[in-house]
Structure formats: structure tokens, C-alpha cells
Write a protein that holds these residues in place. Structure first.
Motif, PDB file in Angstrom:
ATOM      1  N   TYR A  35       3.522  -1.586  -0.970  1.00  0.00           N
ATOM      2  CA  TYR A  35       2.629  -0.588  -0.408  1.00  0.00           C
ATOM      3  C   TYR A  35       1.218  -1.146  -0.490  1.00  0.00           C
ATOM      4  O   TYR A  35       0.943  -2.052  -1.280  1.00  0.00           O
ATOM      5  CB  TYR A  35       2.685   0.712  -1.222  1.00  0.00           C
ATOM      6  N   VAL A  43      -2.202   5.729   0.196  1.00  0.00           N
ATOM      7  CA  VAL A  43      -1.258   4.659  -0.094  1.00  0.00           C
ATOM      8  C   VAL A  43      -0.285   4.585   1.083  1.00  0.00           C
ATOM      9  O   VAL A  43       0.344   5.586   1.438  1.00  0.00           O
ATOM     10  CB  VAL A  43      -0.494   4.956  -1.400  1.00  0.00           C
ATOM     11  N   GLU A  44      -0.172   3.390   1.669  1.00  0.00           N
ATOM     12  CA  GLU A  44       0.635   3.232   2.892  1.00  0.00           C
ATOM     13  C   GLU A  44       1.822   2.318   2.640  1.00  0.00           C
ATOM     14  O   GLU A  44       1.692   1.274   2.011  1.00  0.00           O
ATOM     15  CB  GLU A  44      -0.209   2.596   3.992  1.00  0.00           C
ATOM     16  N   PHE A  45       2.927   2.684   3.195  1.00  0.00           N
ATOM     17  CA  PHE A  45       4.140   1.886   3.094  1.00  0.00           C
ATOM     18  C   PHE A  45       4.040   0.633   3.956  1.00  0.00           C
ATOM     19  O   PHE A  45       3.576   0.692   5.099  1.00  0.00           O
ATOM     20  CB  PHE A  45       5.330   2.737   3.554  1.00  0.00           C
TER      21      PHE A  45
END
Lengths: 114, 111
Positions: A35, A43-45
Motif C-alpha cells: 500500500y 492509504v491506497e492499495f
């Protein structure tokens, strides 16, 4: 409690350079993730990995990104040609099984592209 | 967006007071997890609640889940200055194995 370990804690790199971020997941875990978190944002995958292959990836995870589990313990994220907008905190996570297990996150690697 | 939203975005309380943070999401989930992040640091897992559970406790933490409203709340009782951090909910969807983080609530506990 077991820990996910990430190295380095901070990396500064020139734009266009390749970087490899390293993670040691918890030993009996089967699912691995990267992430990222751009400063002040969500928070980005990026990608999930199971059974030595990518199981899911986001739009962010383009051809500049790749992941490997080269030796059965380390889990790496490579960015081939870094851009300024790749500057972020990168988190590795692992878990024993998805759906019902808790995911353990590492402390993160802060990547600064200059 | 499938990602959750927390509210409030920021919360400031006195030490000893309770802090409540809410998370809303959009799709069916398998579970929901709450994480804490100290400034510039990693994500620390606090508690996981499954879709068939309504409430869970862990120490001073209490989490509720209402799947009909697609919302969850995190209650921290008797807050301490050390609780100052950002708190995120992360939902695990019924399809796929990634989970989606919310926008976070920044909690400040004033000593």
C-alpha cells in the motif's frame, strides 16, 4: 507479537532511478500486500500477492511497478523509473488468510523522489 | 469510490474523556479493521470486527458495526495523551482480497 519488517525506513532517490523497497513478512503468512500513502492523503492499495503471483492490483500499479518474493522470505516492490509523484510512504502488509484475519503492517518506507 | 469515510476528520478532547470516531462504507464487507497511525509512522492494528458481529471490545477500545447502515464506530474510553494519532477504518469487501482505507480521523488528546 510478530512483526512485518521493512527496509530502508527512508530512501531518497533521483527521478528516473530504480528503487527496490524490501519487506520481510511474518513467516507463516500467505498473503502479501503493498500500500502507499502520499503525505496527508489516504492509504491506497497497490497490489496483493499470493502463491507467488499477483492476485489483484490497482490502477496505480502500472508497468513501472513490479513485485517479487525472490527467496521465500523477502517481498520486494520495485519501481523502475521513479517519478516525483511516487514520493510517498510505502507499507507492506501480510496475513495468514484473507477475509477473516487481521493484516499486519510494517512501519513503512518513506520514499522521496527528487 | 469504495473507500470508507471517517468522521469527524479531526477531534480534540481532554485527557480522560471518551473519543468516538465513525466510519461509513459503501459495499458489502467481510470484515472491518481499525488501525492507528502515529504521525509519519506505520499502521498499528487495533481491532477486527467481522460482518456477523455487532460489537467487540479490546481494553479501552469498543467497536460497533451496523451492516444495515454500513457504518462502524470506534470508542476510546478514558483517553490518554498517548492516544493522540490518526485512526483509520479499513474494510475488506466480499469480493477481492484488498481492503479499502477510509480518510482517517485525527485525534488529539490534550493532557
Amino acid at each position: 507479537e510478530p512483526e512485518v519488517t521493512q527496509t530502508p525506513s527512508h530512501q531518497v532517490t533521483q527521478m528516473g532511478q530504480e528503487v527496490i523497497l524490501r519487506c520481510v513478512p511474518i513467516s507463516n503468512h500467505l498473503y502479501f500486500y503493498w500500500y502507499r500513502q502520499i503525505l496527508g492523503q489516504k492509504v491506497e492499495f497497490l497490489v496483493s500477492f499470493y502463491n507467488n503471483e499477483i492476485s489483484e492490483k490497482s490502477e496505480i500499479f502500472d508497468d513501472q511497478f513490479s513485485v517479487e518474493r525472490p527467496d521465500g522470505s523477502n517481498f520486494t516492490l520495485k519501481i523502475r523509473s521513479t517519478k516525483l509523484e511516487d514520493s510517498a510512504m510505502y507499507f507492506c502488509a501480510s496475513e495468514t488468510e484473507y477475509s477473516f484475519a487481521k493484516a499486519f503492517f510494517g512501519q513503512g518506507t518513506r520514499l522521496t523522489v527528487v | 469510490s469504495q473507500q470508507g469515510e471517517e468522521d469527524p476528520q479531526a477531534l480534540s478532547i481532554q485527557e480522560g474523556e471518551n473519543a468516538t470516531m465513525n466510519c461509513s462504507y459503501k459495499t458489502s464487507i467481510n470484515n472491518l479493521q481499525w488501525y492507528r497511525q502515529n504521525s509519519g509512522r506505520g499502521l498499528v492494528h487495533l481491532i477486527l470486527i467481522r460482518s456477523n458481529e455487532r460489537e467487540k471490545h479490546s481494553g479501552r477500545l469498543r467497536v460497533t458495526l451496523d451492516t444495515s447502515k454500513k457504518s462502524s464506530s470506534l470508542l476510546i474510553t478514558a483517553s490518554r495523551a498517548a492516544d493522540t494519532a490518526s485512526y483509520f477504518c479499513a474494510t475488506r469487501q466480499t469480493r477481492g482480497n484488498q481492503f479499502y482505507f477510509g480518510t482517517g480521523t485525527s485525534l488529539t488528546v490534550i493532557p
